[in-house]
Design an enzyme around this catalytic site. Structure first.
Site, PDB file in Angstrom:
ATOM      1  N   LYS A   1       0.860  -1.225   0.036  1.00 42.33           N
ATOM      2  CA  LYS A   1      -0.018  -0.081   0.055  1.00 42.33           C
ATOM      3  C   LYS A   1       0.866   1.269  -0.019  1.00 42.33           C
ATOM      4  O   LYS A   1       2.171   1.074   0.286  1.00 42.33           O
ATOM      5  CB  LYS A   1      -0.990   0.067   1.253  1.00 42.33           C
ATOM      6  CG  LYS A   1      -0.282   0.081   2.796  1.00 42.33           C
ATOM      7  CD  LYS A   1       0.097   1.536   3.070  1.00 42.33           C
ATOM      8  CE  LYS A   1       0.923   1.699   4.442  1.00 42.33           C
ATOM      9  NZ  LYS A   1       1.726   2.630   4.673  1.00 42.33           N
TER      10      LYS A   1
ATOM     11  N   ASP B   1      -2.365  -1.462  10.667  1.00 46.38           N
ATOM     12  CA  ASP B   1      -2.729  -1.524   9.267  1.00 46.38           C
ATOM     13  C   ASP B   1      -3.166  -2.773   8.745  1.00 46.38           C
ATOM     14  O   ASP B   1      -3.715  -2.879   7.525  1.00 46.38           O
ATOM     15  CB  ASP B   1      -1.582  -1.226   8.330  1.00 46.38           C
ATOM     16  CG  ASP B   1      -1.019   0.285   8.373  1.00 46.38           C
ATOM     17  OD1 ASP B   1      -1.745   1.133   8.917  1.00 46.38           O
ATOM     18  OD2 ASP B   1       0.033   0.516   7.926  1.00 46.38           O
TER      19      ASP B   1
HETATM   20  P1  ATP Z   1       4.192   0.001   7.813  1.00 48.52           P
HETATM   21  O1  ATP Z   1       3.902   0.623   6.303  1.00 48.52           O
HETATM   22  O2  ATP Z   1       2.927  -1.013   8.220  1.00 48.52           O
HETATM   23  O3  ATP Z   1       4.841   0.831   8.827  1.00 48.52           O
HETATM   24  P2  ATP Z   1       6.628  -1.217   6.799  1.00 48.52           P
HETATM   25  O4  ATP Z   1       6.395  -1.575   5.502  1.00 48.52           O
HETATM   26  O5  ATP Z   1       7.470   0.232   7.222  1.00 48.52           O
HETATM   27  O6  ATP Z   1       5.235  -1.305   7.536  1.00 48.52           O
HETATM   28  P3  ATP Z   1       7.433  -3.834   7.321  1.00 48.52           P
HETATM   29  O7  ATP Z   1       8.031  -4.315   5.817  1.00 48.52           O
HETATM   30  O8  ATP Z   1       6.074  -4.559   7.561  1.00 48.52           O
HETATM   31  O9  ATP Z   1       7.399  -2.435   7.598  1.00 48.52           O
HETATM   32  O10 ATP Z   1       8.445  -4.402   8.193  1.00 48.52           O
HETATM   33  C1  ATP Z   1       8.530  -3.937   9.662  1.00 48.52           C
HETATM   34  C2  ATP Z   1       9.280  -5.032  10.466  1.00 48.52           C
HETATM   35  O11 ATP Z   1       8.252  -6.023  10.817  1.00 48.52           O
HETATM   36  C3  ATP Z   1      10.516  -5.759   9.750  1.00 48.52           C
HETATM   37  O12 ATP Z   1      11.593  -5.120  10.002  1.00 48.52           O
HETATM   38  C4  ATP Z   1      10.618  -7.036  10.176  1.00 48.52           C
HETATM   39  O13 ATP Z   1      11.525  -7.342  11.295  1.00 48.52           O
HETATM   40  C5  ATP Z   1       9.121  -7.352  10.887  1.00 48.52           C
HETATM   41  N1  ATP Z   1       8.307  -8.377  10.078  1.00 48.52           N
HETATM   42  C6  ATP Z   1       7.600  -9.270  10.756  1.00 48.52           C
HETATM   43  N2  ATP Z   1       6.969  -9.939   9.743  1.00 48.52           N
HETATM   44  C7  ATP Z   1       7.445  -9.615   8.633  1.00 48.52           C
HETATM   45  C8  ATP Z   1       6.930  -9.705   7.275  1.00 48.52           C
HETATM   46  N3  ATP Z   1       6.083 -10.905   6.988  1.00 48.52           N
HETATM   47  N4  ATP Z   1       7.327  -8.995   6.097  1.00 48.52           N
HETATM   48  C9  ATP Z   1       8.105  -8.099   6.545  1.00 48.52           C
HETATM   49  N5  ATP Z   1       8.453  -7.559   7.846  1.00 48.52           N
HETATM   50  C10 ATP Z   1       8.026  -8.295   8.806  1.00 48.52           C
END
Ligand code: ATP
Length: 286
Positions: A11, A137
C-alpha cells in the site's frame, strides 16, 4: 483443498494525517490508503503435523514467532480451536521496513488464507477485528483498494477507486524505525497536518491532478530531516514528470504518481541512474 495461494499487495498513503497521540500511546490517524500492484506471494498449506512453519527467500526478516505471518496463523488457530499445523511459503517482493505495509499485508493474506483453507466462514469484519490485534494497518490490508482509515487504523471506509495511472516506488537503502519517526513527530512544535478532506474530494471526483496536488504526510518532514535523500528522490521524480510525489507511511519509500505506466517507467530509469534508490518498482493502483 490442501493449499491456498494468495497475492498480498503493498500500500501507499495518498495522504497521512497524524491527528493526535492518545493517552495510551497510540496515534490517531486519518489517512487515504491505496493498494498497488506490487505483491508478496503467499501459500498456506496443511502440513500434517501441529506446527506453524514459514519458508521464505526473504532476507532480513524473522521466520519464527516474530513474523506477522506466524502471528496471524497462530491467532486463527487459537480463536478457532484448530489443531492442524500449517506450512506457509512467502515470496517477498515488497521491500521490508519501507512504509509499504509489507508485514501487515502478509498477515492479512495469512488470515484470509487460513479462513479459506480450514473453511471457517469468517466474515471480512471478523477477520478485521482479529487483524487489528496484530497491527493497526492489518484491517486495511484485509480490505485493500482505496480506503479512508481512521482511529488507529481500524475504522475503515471504502472509497471510489482512483484513476488508472503509473506509480513509481523508490526506496533508498536506509532503514527507518516507525517508532522513532512517531516519537520525533510528537516532539515537534510545528506539526504538519495535510488536508485529508481535500484528498477525499479529489478521489471522489476521480481527478488525478487534484489527487497529485493534495498528496501529504505528517511524518514526511521528520524522516526527511534525518534522511535528505528522501527530498532528493522526490525532486528527481517531479523533474522526471511526476504529477506529484510523497513519502509513504513513516518512510523511507518515496512514490510518484504519473499519468500512465510508460511515464513511470521512463522516470524509473532516471531515478535508477542517480543511484539514490536501492529498490525501484513500477505498479498501478489495484
Ligand atoms: P508499515 O508501512 O505498516 O509501517 P513497513 O513497510 O514500514 O510497515 P514492514 O515491511 O512491515 O514495515 O517491516 C517492519 C518490520 O516487521 C521488519 O523489520 C520485520 O522485522 C518485521 N516483520 C515481521 N513479519 C514480517 C513480514 N512478514 N514481512 C516483513 N516484515 C516483517
Amino acid at each position: 483443498m490442501d493449499t491456498v495461494a494468495l497475492k498480498a499487495p503493498a500500500k501507499i498513503n495518498l495522504v497521512l494525517n497524524v491527528v493526535n497521540r492518545r493517552p495510551d500511546g497510540y496515534h490517531e490517524v486519518r489517512m487515504v490508503m491505496q493498494s498497488i500492484g506490487l505483491y508478496d506471494e503467499i501459500t498456506v498449506s496443511k502440513s500434517g503435523d501441529d506446527r506453524i512453519v514459514i519458508e521464505s527467500d526473504a532476507k532480513g526478516i524473522p521466520l519464527n514467532e516474530d513474523n506477522l505471518i506466524y502471528r496471524a496463523a497462530a491467532l486463527i488457530r487459537e480463536t478457532c480451536g484448530i489443531k492442524d499445523g500449517v506450512k506457509i511459503t512467502l515470496k517477498k517482493n515488497i521491500p521490508v521496513a519501507a512504509g509499504l505495509a509489507g508485514g501487515s499485508t502478509d498477515a492479512a493474506a495469512t488470515l484470509k488464507g487460513m479462513n479459506e483453507l480450514f473453511d471457517l466462514g469468517l466474515s471480512e469484519d471478523k477477520l478485521c477485528k482479529a487483524g487489528v490485534k496484530i497491527g493497526a494497518d492489518v484491517p486495511y490490508c484485509i480490505m485493500g483498494r482505496t480506503a479512508l482509515s481512521e482511529g488507529i487504523g481500524e475504522v475503515l471506509t471504502p472509497l471510489k477507486g482512483i484513476p488508472e495511472c503509473g506509480i513509481l516506488i523508490a526506496k533508498p537503502g536506509i532503514d527507518v524505525s516507525t517508532g522513532y519517526v512517531y516519537k520525533a513527530f510528537d516532539s515537534l512544535k510545528e506539526k504538519d497536518h495535510p488536508d485529508v478532506d481535500a484528498m477525499l474530494k479529489a478521489v471522489d471526483e476521480g481527478d488525478l491532478f487534484a489527487i497529485a496536488d493534495n498528496l501529504g504526510n505528517s511524518l514526511e518532514g521528520v524522516t526527511e530531516a534525518e534522511y535528505p535523500v528522501i527530498g532528493k528522490i522526490k525532486e528527481t521524480m517531479i523533474g522526471a514528470g511526476a504529477l506529484g510525489s510523497l513519502m509513504s507511511g513513516s518512510g523511507p519509500t518515496v512514490f510518484g504518481l504519473f499519468k500512465d505506466r510508460d511515464a513511470a517507467c521512463r522516470a524509473a530509469d532516471i531515478v535508477k541512474e542517480t543511484g539514490m534508490a536501492k529498490d525501484i518498482a513500477v505498479a498501478g493502483p489495484v
